[in-house]
Design a protein around this motif. Structure first.
Motif, PDB file in Angstrom:
ATOM      1  N   ALA A   1       0.890  -0.922   0.050  1.00  0.00           N
ATOM      2  CA  ALA A   1      -0.062   0.195  -0.055  1.00  0.00           C
ATOM      3  C   ALA A   1       1.126   1.476   0.003  1.00  0.00           C
ATOM      4  O   ALA A   1       0.349   2.023  -0.404  1.00  0.00           O
ATOM      5  CB  ALA A   1      -1.058  -0.309   1.603  1.00  0.00           C
TER       6      ALA A   1
ATOM      7  N   LEU B   1     -10.764  -0.156  -1.488  1.00  0.00           N
ATOM      8  CA  LEU B   1     -10.253  -0.622  -1.424  1.00  0.00           C
ATOM      9  C   LEU B   1     -11.318  -1.146  -2.253  1.00  0.00           C
ATOM     10  O   LEU B   1     -12.741  -1.986  -1.233  1.00  0.00           O
ATOM     11  CB  LEU B   1      -9.745  -1.500  -0.487  1.00  0.00           C
ATOM     12  CG  LEU B   1      -9.164  -0.287   0.280  1.00  0.00           C
ATOM     13  CD1 LEU B   1      -8.636  -0.603   1.958  1.00  0.00           C
ATOM     14  CD2 LEU B   1      -7.772   0.366  -0.478  1.00  0.00           C
TER      15      LEU B   1
ATOM     16  N   VAL C   1      -6.980  -6.689   3.321  1.00  0.00           N
ATOM     17  CA  VAL C   1      -7.900  -5.316   3.519  1.00  0.00           C
ATOM     18  C   VAL C   1      -7.093  -4.543   4.714  1.00  0.00           C
ATOM     19  O   VAL C   1      -6.519  -3.318   4.185  1.00  0.00           O
ATOM     20  CB  VAL C   1      -9.120  -5.592   3.703  1.00  0.00           C
ATOM     21  CG1 VAL C   1     -10.019  -3.967   4.254  1.00  0.00           C
ATOM     22  CG2 VAL C   1     -10.141  -6.181   1.993  1.00  0.00           C
TER      23      VAL C   1
ATOM     24  N   ILE D   1      -3.952  -2.998   4.107  1.00  0.00           N
ATOM     25  CA  ILE D   1      -4.292  -1.730   3.451  1.00  0.00           C
ATOM     26  C   ILE D   1      -4.618  -0.423   4.268  1.00  0.00           C
ATOM     27  O   ILE D   1      -4.354   0.818   4.310  1.00  0.00           O
ATOM     28  CB  ILE D   1      -4.873  -1.866   1.996  1.00  0.00           C
ATOM     29  CG1 ILE D   1      -4.142  -2.893   1.540  1.00  0.00           C
ATOM     30  CG2 ILE D   1      -5.291  -0.642   1.552  1.00  0.00           C
ATOM     31  CD1 ILE D   1      -4.663  -2.834  -0.300  1.00  0.00           C
TER      32      ILE D   1
ATOM     33  N   VAL E   1     -14.809   0.171   1.298  1.00  0.00           N
ATOM     34  CA  VAL E   1     -14.097  -0.643   1.144  1.00  0.00           C
ATOM     35  C   VAL E   1     -15.280  -1.520   0.272  1.00  0.00           C
ATOM     36  O   VAL E   1     -16.781  -1.225   0.893  1.00  0.00           O
ATOM     37  CB  VAL E   1     -13.891  -2.173   2.299  1.00  0.00           C
ATOM     38  CG1 VAL E   1     -13.601  -2.837   2.132  1.00  0.00           C
ATOM     39  CG2 VAL E   1     -12.513  -0.781   3.135  1.00  0.00           C
TER      40      VAL E   1
ATOM     41  N   ILE F   1      -8.368  -6.019  -5.563  1.00  0.00           N
ATOM     42  CA  ILE F   1      -7.334  -6.858  -4.314  1.00  0.00           C
ATOM     43  C   ILE F   1      -7.222  -7.545  -4.675  1.00  0.00           C
ATOM     44  O   ILE F   1      -8.613  -8.719  -4.306  1.00  0.00           O
ATOM     45  CB  ILE F   1      -7.156  -6.288  -3.010  1.00  0.00           C
ATOM     46  CG1 ILE F   1      -7.386  -4.697  -2.885  1.00  0.00           C
ATOM     47  CG2 ILE F   1      -6.653  -6.543  -1.783  1.00  0.00           C
ATOM     48  CD1 ILE F   1      -7.817  -4.056  -1.195  1.00  0.00           C
TER      49      ILE F   1
END
Ligand code: PRP
Ligand code: URA
Length: 209
Positions: free
Chosen positions: A41, A74, A85, A88, A97, A130
Protein backbone atom coordinates in the motif's frame (compact mmCIF):
# COMPACT_ATOMS: atom_id res chain seq x y z
CA UNK A 1 -0.39 0.33 -21.77
CA UNK A 2 -0.62 0.51 -17.97
CA UNK A 3 2.44 0.16 -15.76
CA UNK A 4 3.31 -3.22 -14.27
CA UNK A 5 5.22 -2.50 -11.05
CA UNK A 6 7.02 -5.30 -9.21
CA UNK A 7 7.31 -4.21 -5.59
CA UNK A 8 10.76 -5.65 -4.94
CA UNK A 9 11.44 -4.07 -1.53
CA UNK A 10 13.52 -6.55 0.53
CA UNK A 11 10.91 -6.70 3.31
CA UNK A 12 8.20 -7.66 0.81
CA UNK A 13 10.40 -10.28 -0.83
CA UNK A 14 11.43 -11.76 2.53
CA UNK A 15 7.84 -12.09 3.74
CA UNK A 16 6.69 -13.45 0.37
CA UNK A 17 9.10 -16.37 0.74
CA UNK A 18 7.38 -17.43 3.98
CA UNK A 19 3.97 -16.91 2.37
CA UNK A 20 4.98 -19.34 -0.39
CA UNK A 21 6.33 -21.96 2.03
CA UNK A 22 3.90 -24.90 2.30
CA UNK A 23 4.89 -25.34 5.96
CA UNK A 24 3.65 -21.87 6.95
CA UNK A 25 0.60 -22.19 9.22
CA UNK A 26 -2.75 -20.56 8.44
CA UNK A 27 -2.17 -18.07 11.27
CA UNK A 28 1.27 -17.05 10.00
CA UNK A 29 0.09 -17.03 6.38
CA UNK A 30 -2.71 -14.61 7.27
CA UNK A 31 -0.40 -12.33 9.26
CA UNK A 32 2.24 -12.27 6.52
CA UNK A 33 -0.31 -11.47 3.79
CA UNK A 34 -1.60 -8.64 5.98
CA UNK A 35 1.93 -7.27 6.47
CA UNK A 36 2.82 -7.46 2.77
CA UNK A 37 -0.44 -5.69 1.89
CA UNK A 38 0.59 -2.80 4.18
CA UNK A 39 4.02 -2.58 2.56
CA UNK A 40 2.53 -2.69 -0.95
CA UNK A 41 0.00 0.00 0.00
CA UNK A 42 2.93 2.30 0.71
CA UNK A 43 4.15 1.76 -2.87
CA UNK A 44 0.76 1.96 -4.62
CA UNK A 45 -0.13 5.27 -2.92
CA UNK A 46 3.13 6.94 -3.94
CA UNK A 47 1.38 9.14 -6.53
CA UNK A 48 -1.86 10.11 -4.77
CA UNK A 49 -2.41 13.85 -5.04
CA UNK A 50 -1.60 16.22 -2.20
CA UNK A 51 -2.85 19.71 -1.42
CA UNK A 52 -1.32 22.46 0.66
CA UNK A 53 -2.84 23.60 3.94
CA UNK A 54 -1.63 26.01 6.61
CA UNK A 55 -0.59 24.49 9.92
CA UNK A 56 0.58 26.19 13.08
CA UNK A 57 3.33 24.30 14.87
CA UNK A 58 4.35 25.29 18.41
CA UNK A 59 7.10 27.31 16.72
CA UNK A 60 5.66 28.90 13.54
CA UNK A 61 2.92 28.80 10.91
CA UNK A 62 3.81 27.02 7.68
CA UNK A 63 2.50 25.44 4.49
CA UNK A 64 2.20 21.65 4.76
CA UNK A 65 0.74 18.80 2.69
CA UNK A 66 -2.32 16.62 3.18
CA UNK A 67 -3.97 14.10 0.86
CA UNK A 68 -6.32 15.87 -1.51
CA UNK A 69 -9.94 14.91 -2.13
CA UNK A 70 -11.68 11.73 -1.10
CA UNK A 71 -9.85 8.75 0.33
CA UNK A 72 -9.45 5.72 -1.88
CA UNK A 73 -11.82 2.82 -2.30
CA UNK A 74 -10.58 -0.73 -1.75
CA UNK A 75 -12.27 -3.47 -3.75
CA UNK A 76 -11.26 -6.95 -2.59
CA UNK A 77 -12.26 -9.83 -4.86
CA UNK A 78 -13.91 -12.41 -2.61
CA UNK A 79 -12.75 -14.32 -1.03
CA UNK A 80 -8.95 -14.27 -1.03
CA UNK A 81 -8.79 -10.49 -1.55
CA UNK A 82 -10.23 -10.09 1.97
CA UNK A 83 -6.87 -11.18 3.38
CA UNK A 84 -5.23 -7.97 2.16
CA UNK A 85 -7.86 -5.41 3.20
CA UNK A 86 -6.89 -4.81 6.83
CA UNK A 87 -3.22 -4.43 5.94
CA UNK A 88 -4.08 -1.59 3.54
CA UNK A 89 -6.57 0.01 5.95
CA UNK A 90 -3.73 0.37 8.47
CA UNK A 91 -2.27 3.04 6.17
CA UNK A 92 -5.58 4.32 4.73
CA UNK A 93 -8.08 4.01 7.60
CA UNK A 94 -10.62 6.32 5.92
CA UNK A 95 -10.80 4.27 2.72
CA UNK A 96 -14.20 2.79 1.84
CA UNK A 97 -14.41 -0.92 1.04
CA UNK A 98 -16.54 -2.47 -1.70
CA UNK A 99 -16.76 -6.19 -2.40
CA UNK A 100 -16.94 -8.15 -5.64
CA UNK A 101 -17.62 -11.88 -5.31
CA UNK A 102 -16.13 -14.06 -8.03
CA UNK A 103 -15.00 -17.64 -8.06
CA UNK A 104 -13.14 -19.45 -10.75
CA UNK A 105 -14.99 -22.43 -12.19
CA UNK A 106 -12.52 -25.30 -11.72
CA UNK A 107 -13.45 -26.86 -15.09
CA UNK A 108 -13.57 -23.85 -17.38
CA UNK A 109 -11.27 -21.59 -15.27
CA UNK A 110 -13.75 -18.79 -16.13
CA UNK A 111 -14.81 -16.37 -13.36
CA UNK A 112 -18.39 -16.60 -12.06
CA UNK A 113 -19.77 -13.44 -10.41
CA UNK A 114 -21.98 -14.04 -7.35
CA UNK A 115 -21.92 -10.77 -5.38
CA UNK A 116 -21.15 -7.08 -5.57
CA UNK A 117 -21.63 -4.26 -3.09
CA UNK A 118 -19.85 -0.99 -3.79
CA UNK A 119 -19.65 2.36 -1.95
CA UNK A 120 -22.33 4.79 -3.20
CA UNK A 121 -19.68 7.35 -4.17
CA UNK A 122 -17.51 4.75 -5.90
CA UNK A 123 -17.19 6.75 -9.14
CA UNK A 124 -15.59 9.65 -7.25
CA UNK A 125 -12.82 7.57 -5.70
CA UNK A 126 -9.58 6.15 -6.95
CA UNK A 127 -10.02 2.39 -6.54
CA UNK A 128 -7.57 -0.37 -5.67
CA UNK A 129 -8.79 -3.82 -6.70
CA UNK A 130 -7.18 -6.43 -4.46
CA UNK A 131 -6.57 -10.13 -5.06
CA UNK A 132 -3.53 -12.13 -4.01
CA UNK A 133 -3.43 -14.13 -7.27
CA UNK A 134 -3.43 -13.05 -10.94
CA UNK A 135 -3.41 -16.45 -12.67
CA UNK A 136 -5.27 -16.53 -16.02
CA UNK A 137 -6.30 -12.95 -15.24
CA UNK A 138 -9.98 -13.81 -15.75
CA UNK A 139 -11.13 -12.83 -12.24
CA UNK A 140 -9.32 -9.48 -12.17
CA UNK A 141 -10.49 -8.66 -15.70
CA UNK A 142 -14.11 -9.47 -14.76
CA UNK A 143 -13.93 -7.45 -11.50
CA UNK A 144 -12.70 -4.40 -13.35
CA UNK A 145 -15.36 -4.91 -16.04
CA UNK A 146 -17.93 -4.66 -13.20
CA UNK A 147 -16.36 -1.39 -11.98
CA UNK A 148 -16.15 0.12 -15.46
CA UNK A 149 -19.82 -0.76 -16.07
CA UNK A 150 -20.48 1.39 -12.97
CA UNK A 151 -18.49 4.26 -14.60
CA UNK A 152 -15.39 3.93 -12.40
CA UNK A 153 -12.31 5.01 -14.28
CA UNK A 154 -9.47 5.50 -11.81
CA UNK A 155 -8.48 1.96 -10.98
CA UNK A 156 -5.31 0.15 -9.91
CA UNK A 157 -4.83 -3.60 -9.34
CA UNK A 158 -2.82 -5.00 -6.42
CA UNK A 159 -1.81 -8.69 -6.32
CA UNK A 160 0.80 -10.69 -4.50
CA UNK A 161 1.77 -13.12 -7.25
CA UNK A 162 1.05 -12.99 -10.98
CA UNK A 163 1.62 -15.45 -13.80
CA UNK A 164 3.07 -13.96 -17.00
CA UNK A 165 -0.03 -15.26 -18.81
CA UNK A 166 -2.27 -13.31 -16.42
CA UNK A 167 -0.27 -10.10 -16.75
CA UNK A 168 -0.48 -10.36 -20.55
CA UNK A 169 -4.24 -11.01 -20.58
CA UNK A 170 -4.95 -8.34 -17.97
CA UNK A 171 -2.92 -5.56 -19.58
CA UNK A 172 -4.50 -6.36 -22.97
CA UNK A 173 -8.03 -6.19 -21.48
CA UNK A 174 -7.45 -3.13 -19.27
CA UNK A 175 -4.47 -1.17 -20.64
CA UNK A 176 -5.50 1.88 -18.56
CA UNK A 177 -5.09 0.06 -15.21
CA UNK A 178 -1.68 -0.02 -13.47
CA UNK A 179 -0.78 -3.36 -11.88
CA UNK A 180 1.24 -3.73 -8.66
CA UNK A 181 2.58 -7.18 -7.78
CA UNK A 182 5.17 -8.56 -5.38
CA UNK A 183 6.33 -11.18 -7.91
CA UNK A 184 5.78 -12.41 -11.45
CA UNK A 185 6.27 -16.17 -11.41
CA UNK A 186 7.21 -18.67 -14.08
CA UNK A 187 4.03 -20.04 -15.62
CA UNK A 188 0.54 -21.52 -15.09
CA UNK A 189 0.13 -25.28 -14.78
CA UNK A 190 -2.61 -27.33 -16.47
CA UNK A 191 -5.01 -26.62 -13.56
CA UNK A 192 -4.49 -22.87 -13.87
CA UNK A 193 -2.30 -22.68 -10.74
CA UNK A 194 0.65 -20.33 -10.66
CA UNK A 195 4.04 -22.12 -10.61
CA UNK A 196 5.75 -21.92 -8.17
CA UNK A 197 3.07 -19.64 -6.65
CA UNK A 198 1.74 -20.31 -3.16
CA UNK A 199 -1.08 -22.80 -3.83
CA UNK A 200 -4.71 -21.82 -3.31
CA UNK A 201 -4.68 -18.40 -1.67
CA UNK A 202 -8.25 -18.61 -0.32
CA UNK A 203 -7.75 -22.05 1.20
CA UNK A 204 -4.45 -21.05 2.79
CA UNK A 205 -5.92 -17.83 4.24
CA UNK A 206 -9.04 -19.40 5.65
CA UNK A 207 -7.77 -22.93 6.38
CA UNK A 208 -10.42 -24.57 4.20
CA UNK A 209 -8.16 -27.36 2.90
C1 PRP B 1 -8.51 -17.32 -6.86
C2 PRP B 1 -7.80 -15.99 -6.62
C3 PRP B 1 -8.31 -15.17 -7.76
C4 PRP B 1 -8.44 -16.16 -8.86
C5 PRP B 1 -7.26 -16.02 -9.78
O1 PRP B 1 -9.80 -17.25 -6.40
O2 PRP B 1 -8.02 -15.45 -5.36
O3 PRP B 1 -9.53 -14.52 -7.48
O4 PRP B 1 -8.43 -17.47 -8.26
O5 PRP B 1 -7.40 -16.82 -10.88
P1 PRP B 1 -7.62 -16.23 -12.36
O6 PRP B 1 -6.63 -15.14 -12.55
O7 PRP B 1 -7.32 -17.42 -13.23
O8 PRP B 1 -9.04 -15.79 -12.48
P2 PRP B 1 -10.79 -18.51 -6.39
O9 PRP B 1 -11.54 -18.59 -7.67
O10 PRP B 1 -10.00 -19.73 -6.01
O11 PRP B 1 -11.84 -18.12 -5.29
P3 PRP B 1 -11.66 -17.91 -3.71
O12 PRP B 1 -10.89 -16.63 -3.53
O13 PRP B 1 -13.06 -17.80 -3.26
O14 PRP B 1 -10.93 -19.08 -3.14
N1 URA C 1 -5.88 -19.09 -7.54
C1 URA C 1 -5.08 -19.40 -6.49
O1 URA C 1 -5.49 -19.26 -5.32
N2 URA C 1 -3.84 -19.84 -6.74
C2 URA C 1 -3.36 -19.99 -7.99
O2 URA C 1 -2.19 -20.40 -8.16
C3 URA C 1 -4.20 -19.68 -9.07
C4 URA C 1 -5.46 -19.22 -8.82
Amino acid sequence: MGKVVVCDHPLIQHKLTYIRDENTTTKDFRELVDEVATLMAYEITREIPLETVRVKTPVAETDAKIISGRMLGLIPILRAGLGMVDGILKLLPAAKVGHIGLYRDPETLKPVEYYSKLPTDVTERELIVIDPMLATGGSAIAAIDVLKERNCNQIKLMCLIAAPEGVKAFTAAHPDVDVYVAAIDDHLNDHGYIVPGLGDAGDRLFGTK
